[in-house]
Design a protein around this motif. Structure first.
Motif, PDB file in Angstrom:
ATOM      1  N   LEU A   9       0.825  -1.204   0.000  1.00 37.27           N
ATOM      2  CA  LEU A   9       0.000   0.000   0.000  1.00 37.27           C
ATOM      3  C   LEU A   9       0.861   1.257   0.000  1.00 37.27           C
ATOM      4  O   LEU A   9       0.572   2.228  -0.691  1.00 37.27           O
ATOM      5  CB  LEU A   9      -0.907   0.009   1.236  1.00 37.27           C
ATOM      6  CG  LEU A   9      -2.149  -0.883   1.184  1.00 37.27           C
ATOM      7  CD1 LEU A   9      -2.784  -0.961   2.560  1.00 37.27           C
ATOM      8  CD2 LEU A   9      -3.142  -0.362   0.165  1.00 37.27           C
ATOM      9  N   ILE A  10       1.921   1.234   0.788  1.00 37.80           N
ATOM     10  CA  ILE A  10       2.827   2.386   0.840  1.00 37.80           C
ATOM     11  C   ILE A  10       3.463   2.625  -0.518  1.00 37.80           C
ATOM     12  O   ILE A  10       3.508   3.745  -1.018  1.00 37.80           O
ATOM     13  CB  ILE A  10       3.914   2.155   1.905  1.00 37.80           C
ATOM     14  CG1 ILE A  10       3.284   2.102   3.293  1.00 37.80           C
ATOM     15  CG2 ILE A  10       4.962   3.251   1.864  1.00 37.80           C
ATOM     16  CD1 ILE A  10       4.222   1.569   4.363  1.00 37.80           C
ATOM     17  N   ALA A  11       3.958   1.554  -1.125  1.00 40.43           N
ATOM     18  CA  ALA A  11       4.611   1.682  -2.429  1.00 40.43           C
ATOM     19  C   ALA A  11       3.652   2.222  -3.475  1.00 40.43           C
ATOM     20  O   ALA A  11       4.005   3.089  -4.294  1.00 40.43           O
ATOM     21  CB  ALA A  11       5.179   0.334  -2.863  1.00 40.43           C
ATOM     22  N   CYS A  12       2.424   1.737  -3.456  1.00 45.30           N
ATOM     23  CA  CYS A  12       1.422   2.211  -4.415  1.00 45.30           C
ATOM     24  C   CYS A  12       1.121   3.682  -4.206  1.00 45.30           C
ATOM     25  O   CYS A  12       0.982   4.449  -5.159  1.00 45.30           O
ATOM     26  CB  CYS A  12       0.139   1.396  -4.284  1.00 45.30           C
ATOM     27  SG  CYS A  12       0.276  -0.283  -4.922  1.00 45.30           S
ATOM     28  N   ALA A  13       1.000   4.089  -2.968  1.00 45.40           N
ATOM     29  CA  ALA A  13       0.672   5.484  -2.676  1.00 45.40           C
ATOM     30  C   ALA A  13       1.764   6.411  -3.155  1.00 45.40           C
ATOM     31  O   ALA A  13       1.510   7.491  -3.694  1.00 45.40           O
ATOM     32  CB  ALA A  13       0.445   5.662  -1.175  1.00 45.40           C
ATOM     33  N   PHE A  14       3.042   6.010  -2.957  1.00 47.25           N
ATOM     34  CA  PHE A  14       4.151   6.845  -3.399  1.00 47.25           C
ATOM     35  C   PHE A  14       4.262   6.855  -4.923  1.00 47.25           C
ATOM     36  O   PHE A  14       4.676   7.830  -5.526  1.00 47.25           O
ATOM     37  CB  PHE A  14       5.461   6.345  -2.812  1.00 47.25           C
ATOM     38  CG  PHE A  14       5.607   6.666  -1.354  1.00 47.25           C
ATOM     39  CD1 PHE A  14       4.986   7.759  -0.801  1.00 47.25           C
ATOM     40  CD2 PHE A  14       6.371   5.850  -0.537  1.00 47.25           C
ATOM     41  CE1 PHE A  14       5.111   8.049   0.545  1.00 47.25           C
ATOM     42  CE2 PHE A  14       6.508   6.138   0.808  1.00 47.25           C
ATOM     43  CZ  PHE A  14       5.876   7.234   1.343  1.00 47.25           C
ATOM     44  N   GLY A  15       3.888   5.738  -5.534  1.00 53.22           N
ATOM     45  CA  GLY A  15       4.089   5.623  -6.962  1.00 53.22           C
ATOM     46  C   GLY A  15       2.980   6.231  -7.802  1.00 53.22           C
ATOM     47  O   GLY A  15       3.126   6.392  -9.003  1.00 53.22           O
ATOM     48  N   CYS A  16       1.851   6.563  -7.173  1.00 55.67           N
ATOM     49  CA  CYS A  16       0.709   7.081  -7.924  1.00 55.67           C
ATOM     50  C   CYS A  16       0.501   8.556  -7.608  1.00 55.67           C
ATOM     51  O   CYS A  16       0.225   8.907  -6.468  1.00 55.67           O
ATOM     52  CB  CYS A  16      -0.560   6.310  -7.563  1.00 55.67           C
ATOM     53  SG  CYS A  16      -0.406   4.522  -7.864  1.00 55.67           S
ATOM     54  N   SER A  17       0.645   9.410  -8.592  1.00 60.57           N
ATOM     55  CA  SER A  17       0.497  10.848  -8.364  1.00 60.57           C
ATOM     56  C   SER A  17      -0.949  11.303  -8.549  1.00 60.57           C
ATOM     57  O   SER A  17      -1.326  12.366  -8.068  1.00 60.57           O
ATOM     58  CB  SER A  17       1.416  11.624  -9.320  1.00 60.57           C
ATOM     59  OG  SER A  17       1.106  11.295 -10.659  1.00 60.57           O
ATOM     60  N   VAL A  35      -7.352  11.697   0.442  1.00 66.62           N
ATOM     61  CA  VAL A  35      -8.228  11.011   1.401  1.00 66.62           C
ATOM     62  C   VAL A  35      -9.489  10.539   0.682  1.00 66.62           C
ATOM     63  O   VAL A  35      -9.857  11.080  -0.362  1.00 66.62           O
ATOM     64  CB  VAL A  35      -8.637  11.952   2.568  1.00 66.62           C
ATOM     65  CG1 VAL A  35      -7.424  12.379   3.378  1.00 66.62           C
ATOM     66  CG2 VAL A  35      -9.394  13.173   2.045  1.00 66.62           C
ATOM     67  N   PRO A  36     -10.189   9.543   1.225  1.00 69.11           N
ATOM     68  CA  PRO A  36     -11.489   9.168   0.657  1.00 69.11           C
ATOM     69  C   PRO A  36     -12.460  10.345   0.720  1.00 69.11           C
ATOM     70  O   PRO A  36     -12.326  11.239   1.556  1.00 69.11           O
ATOM     71  CB  PRO A  36     -11.936   8.011   1.568  1.00 69.11           C
ATOM     72  CG  PRO A  36     -10.673   7.438   2.104  1.00 69.11           C
ATOM     73  CD  PRO A  36      -9.765   8.610   2.292  1.00 69.11           C
ATOM     74  N   ASP A  37     -13.462  10.307  -0.140  1.00 68.62           N
ATOM     75  CA  ASP A  37     -14.400  11.431  -0.256  1.00 68.62           C
ATOM     76  C   ASP A  37     -15.161  11.731   1.029  1.00 68.62           C
ATOM     77  O   ASP A  37     -15.643  12.856   1.225  1.00 68.62           O
ATOM     78  CB  ASP A  37     -15.412  11.147  -1.384  1.00 68.62           C
ATOM     79  CG  ASP A  37     -14.780  11.303  -2.766  1.00 68.62           C
ATOM     80  OD1 ASP A  37     -13.730  11.966  -2.860  1.00 68.62           O
ATOM     81  OD2 ASP A  37     -15.342  10.745  -3.733  1.00 68.62           O
ATOM     82  N   ASP A  38     -15.299  10.743   1.933  1.00 74.70           N
ATOM     83  CA  ASP A  38     -16.056  11.003   3.157  1.00 74.70           C
ATOM     84  C   ASP A  38     -15.239  11.755   4.219  1.00 74.70           C
ATOM     85  O   ASP A  38     -15.773  12.144   5.254  1.00 74.70           O
ATOM     86  CB  ASP A  38     -16.577   9.691   3.758  1.00 74.70           C
ATOM     87  CG  ASP A  38     -15.447   8.768   4.197  1.00 74.70           C
ATOM     88  OD1 ASP A  38     -14.898   8.067   3.329  1.00 74.70           O
ATOM     89  OD2 ASP A  38     -15.127   8.743   5.403  1.00 74.70           O
ATOM     90  N   ALA A 212      -5.480   3.985   7.049  1.00 77.04           N
ATOM     91  CA  ALA A 212      -4.650   5.065   7.570  1.00 77.04           C
ATOM     92  C   ALA A 212      -3.313   5.129   6.843  1.00 77.04           C
ATOM     93  O   ALA A 212      -2.844   6.215   6.466  1.00 77.04           O
ATOM     94  CB  ALA A 212      -4.425   4.883   9.069  1.00 77.04           C
ATOM     95  N   ILE A 213      -2.703   3.981   6.613  1.00 80.44           N
ATOM     96  CA  ILE A 213      -1.412   3.949   5.913  1.00 80.44           C
ATOM     97  C   ILE A 213      -1.574   4.404   4.471  1.00 80.44           C
ATOM     98  O   ILE A 213      -0.753   5.159   3.942  1.00 80.44           O
ATOM     99  CB  ILE A 213      -0.795   2.543   5.982  1.00 80.44           C
ATOM    100  CG1 ILE A 213      -0.358   2.250   7.418  1.00 80.44           C
ATOM    101  CG2 ILE A 213       0.389   2.428   5.044  1.00 80.44           C
ATOM    102  CD1 ILE A 213       0.189   0.859   7.620  1.00 80.44           C
ATOM    103  N   ALA A 214      -2.650   3.958   3.824  1.00 75.66           N
ATOM    104  CA  ALA A 214      -2.897   4.385   2.445  1.00 75.66           C
ATOM    105  C   ALA A 214      -3.051   5.893   2.356  1.00 75.66           C
ATOM    106  O   ALA A 214      -2.626   6.522   1.376  1.00 75.66           O
ATOM    107  CB  ALA A 214      -4.139   3.682   1.902  1.00 75.66           C
ATOM    108  N   ILE A 215      -3.648   6.506   3.382  1.00 79.49           N
ATOM    109  CA  ILE A 215      -3.850   7.958   3.391  1.00 79.49           C
ATOM    110  C   ILE A 215      -2.549   8.696   3.678  1.00 79.49           C
ATOM    111  O   ILE A 215      -2.116   9.560   2.909  1.00 79.49           O
ATOM    112  CB  ILE A 215      -4.917   8.359   4.431  1.00 79.49           C
ATOM    113  CG1 ILE A 215      -6.301   7.867   3.991  1.00 79.49           C
ATOM    114  CG2 ILE A 215      -4.953   9.881   4.625  1.00 79.49           C
ATOM    115  CD1 ILE A 215      -7.376   8.023   5.063  1.00 79.49           C
TER     116      ILE A 215
END
Length: 225
Positions: A9-17, A35-38, A212-215
């Motif tokens: 999840l961390i790698a994906c978050a850093f790799g996706c702009s 963050v999610p829309d909610d 939380a980590i994804a955010i």
């Protein structure tokens, strides 16, 4: 497996702009975060910093922006370098009659080794044995790594010239999930303070922790104009 999923999840978050579908980008002054829309940003009143909450339906992430940001959890190496452990070890395990004037601050660590079975008679349950010297006085000290450090993963890198520190609990432990960020190159002269941002939460269940980590992994400095 859970830990591998978190790292993924961390790698994906850093790799996706680009912001994911169903997510939005929130402006946090010097930083941006996805963050999610909610989720909504709730700014609170502070004294010497700017606190607030990123509030979602099932998860709250508390943040603080200012000069006194908490770096959350030390790494094992940071703990050893700070050396506060020497003070307690000298008091508890060093004979005052044999070593009457030892000062923990100027005691130097020559080497470290893992504890072995034979060390239990000296200091039961210690993690390391430090070979030390004070002036010409040589002696061994036990090192006990705090459980909080053992129970967390700390990942440190830089993003676009900013120091970035990500913290999350190891498997089966409900601890701190958070991120700390500030400019990497700063003036470290005495009395000079530098703003940082800290976003954190505690005691999350597996689903909350993954979110939380994804955010927090998307936290990034604003692009330079």
């Amino acid at each position: 497996m859970r830990r591998l999923c978190l790292i993924f999840l961390i790698a994906c978050a850093f790799g996706c702009s680009n912001t994911k579908p169903g997510w939005k980008t929130i402006d946090m002054g010097e930083y941006l975060i996805d963050v999610p829309d909610d989720f909504n940003l709730k700014i609170e009143k502070g004294i010497d910093s700017q606190p607030g909450v990123l509030k979602g339906n099932n998860l709250d992430l508390y943040y603080d922006y200012g000069p006194y940001g908490d770096t959350l959890v030390m790494t094992k190496q940071e703990f050893l370098i700070k050396g506060f452990w020497k003070d307690e070890a000298i008091i508890r395990f060093l004979s005052y009659k044999q070593h009457p004037d030892v000062d923990w601050f100027t005691t130097k660590v020559i080497s470290l080794r893992p504890c072995v079975k034979g060390d239990s008679s000296f200091a039961a349950g210690c993690d390391l044995i430090a070979s030390c010297i004070y002036k010409k006085d040589k002696f061994d000290l036990p090192v006990y790594i705090p459980q909080e450090i053992k129970n967390h993963v700390v990942k440190i890198d830089t993003i676009d010239g900013y120091y970035h520190r990500l913290v999350f609990p190891r498997k089966s432990f409900k601890g701190i999930t958070g991120v700390y960020m500030r400019k990497a190159k700063v003036d470290n002269s005495p009395g000079i303070l530098h703003n940082s941002i800290v976003i954190r939460s505690r005691r999350l269940n597996d689903k909350q922790q993954a979110l939380a980590i994804a955010i927090i992994a998307t936290l990034r400095p604003k692009p330079k104009e």
